[in-house]
Design an enzyme around this catalytic site. Sequence first.
Site, PDB file in Angstrom:
ATOM      1  N   LEU A  65       0.822  -1.207   0.000  1.00  0.00           N
ATOM      2  CA  LEU A  65       0.000   0.000   0.000  1.00  0.00           C
ATOM      3  C   LEU A  65       0.862   1.264   0.000  1.00  0.00           C
ATOM      4  O   LEU A  65       2.051   1.216   0.325  1.00  0.00           O
ATOM      5  CB  LEU A  65      -0.929  -0.029   1.215  1.00  0.00           C
ATOM      6  CG  LEU A  65      -1.874  -1.248   1.247  1.00  0.00           C
ATOM      7  CD1 LEU A  65      -2.503  -1.407   2.617  1.00  0.00           C
ATOM      8  CD2 LEU A  65      -2.935  -1.112   0.166  1.00  0.00           C
ATOM      9  N   PRO A  66       0.275   2.422  -0.369  1.00  0.00           N
ATOM     10  CA  PRO A  66       1.070   3.637  -0.581  1.00  0.00           C
ATOM     11  C   PRO A  66       1.739   4.238   0.649  1.00  0.00           C
ATOM     12  O   PRO A  66       2.859   4.732   0.561  1.00  0.00           O
ATOM     13  CB  PRO A  66       0.042   4.625  -1.160  1.00  0.00           C
ATOM     14  CG  PRO A  66      -1.057   3.785  -1.712  1.00  0.00           C
ATOM     15  CD  PRO A  66      -1.124   2.598  -0.807  1.00  0.00           C
ATOM     16  N   THR A  94       6.269   0.417   1.995  1.00  0.00           N
ATOM     17  CA  THR A  94       7.325   1.210   2.619  1.00  0.00           C
ATOM     18  C   THR A  94       6.640   2.318   3.407  1.00  0.00           C
ATOM     19  O   THR A  94       6.040   3.227   2.824  1.00  0.00           O
ATOM     20  CB  THR A  94       8.263   1.811   1.569  1.00  0.00           C
ATOM     21  OG1 THR A  94       8.956   0.756   0.897  1.00  0.00           O
ATOM     22  CG2 THR A  94       9.292   2.723   2.230  1.00  0.00           C
ATOM     23  N   LYS A 169      15.022  -0.367   5.209  1.00  0.00           N
ATOM     24  CA  LYS A 169      14.637   0.169   3.902  1.00  0.00           C
ATOM     25  C   LYS A 169      14.911   1.671   3.811  1.00  0.00           C
ATOM     26  O   LYS A 169      15.493   2.145   2.828  1.00  0.00           O
ATOM     27  CB  LYS A 169      13.158  -0.106   3.644  1.00  0.00           C
ATOM     28  CG  LYS A 169      12.552   0.585   2.408  1.00  0.00           C
ATOM     29  CD  LYS A 169      13.164   0.067   1.115  1.00  0.00           C
ATOM     30  CE  LYS A 169      12.665   0.864  -0.090  1.00  0.00           C
ATOM     31  NZ  LYS A 169      11.252   0.573  -0.414  1.00  0.00           N
ATOM     32  N   LYS A 244       9.545  10.458  -1.097  1.00  0.00           N
ATOM     33  CA  LYS A 244       8.779   9.884   0.011  1.00  0.00           C
ATOM     34  C   LYS A 244       9.698   9.134   0.974  1.00  0.00           C
ATOM     35  O   LYS A 244       9.620   9.307   2.199  1.00  0.00           O
ATOM     36  CB  LYS A 244       7.718   8.930  -0.535  1.00  0.00           C
ATOM     37  CG  LYS A 244       7.048   8.059   0.536  1.00  0.00           C
ATOM     38  CD  LYS A 244       6.327   6.871  -0.074  1.00  0.00           C
ATOM     39  CE  LYS A 244       5.954   5.849   0.983  1.00  0.00           C
ATOM     40  NZ  LYS A 244       5.356   4.619   0.408  1.00  0.00           N
TER      41      LYS A 244
END
Length: 302
Positions: A65-66, A94, A169, A244
């Site tokens: 998901l975003p 992420t 990450k 992001k």
Amino acid sequence: MAKIAFIGLGNMGGGMAANLAKAGYQVRAFDLSQPALDRAVERGAAAAKSAAAACKDAEAVVTMLPAGKHVAEVYRSTVLSAAPKTAILLDCSTIDVATAKAVETDAQAAGFTMVDAPVSGGIAAAEGGTLTFMVGGSDEGFARARPILENMGKAVIHAGGPGSGQAAKICNNMLLGATMAATCETFVLAQKLGLDPQVFFDIASKASGQSWSMTSYCPVPGVGPDTPADRGYEGGFAAALMLKDLQLAMAAAQEAGAYTPMGGEAEELYRRFVDLGGGTKDFSGIIKMIDDSWAPPAETKE
């Protein structure tokens, strides 16, 4: 084979779900986008009418998901109530470390085993099943998640406890963003000093300045292996997504009290590039801004 619910079929999730179906899993997929769901069905998944329907009787639930708010909403409103307690939960989005830890705490309290397993590799790796997964969670969770993740990636690494996958990450992508910006600056400087880009690549790729951003993902067209630079900076890893990830890294650094000046500078550079209209371009396209050849898209007149 196991029944897997897959929620989130965007550029990354679509390829990941397809690889699970190819491996023989019964993939029940859901996405708010009907075209994305249709593509998943064409590639071997079964369509679910809702996230809850996808989770019913699932032996594993994978989400892609975003952002953190979407992950928290889907798990708290749907997954934790609709999936069997025996299902292993894998969030491959992420997101920020705090949300990842909070959702995993909720899942554990509800009787589930859950891992955060963000990916590195981009769209091509998602399609080709060559992603790298950084997994946070218990030893039990990692052991249960690993066979599923191995069908979508080339490397599955246990980073530590809950939230550790997300931490790994954002640290990795902060390093990537900073090194790509430095690589772009270096090529621009080399050209302005009269060096041929290919000659400079041949030198630096075998010298102490070598990095993945140079040798595997060179931002200069026609130099090194084929990269998005050879396709007008289309495809690859969008600059908006790099921004992001850098924003997530800066938020985590502030919370942890870590001094990250290079990460902060990279965030500022990518914010400028995105503001200039480069958000959909590959992140290596920032070289066009650094050498002053990037301009905002022309305004259209009615």
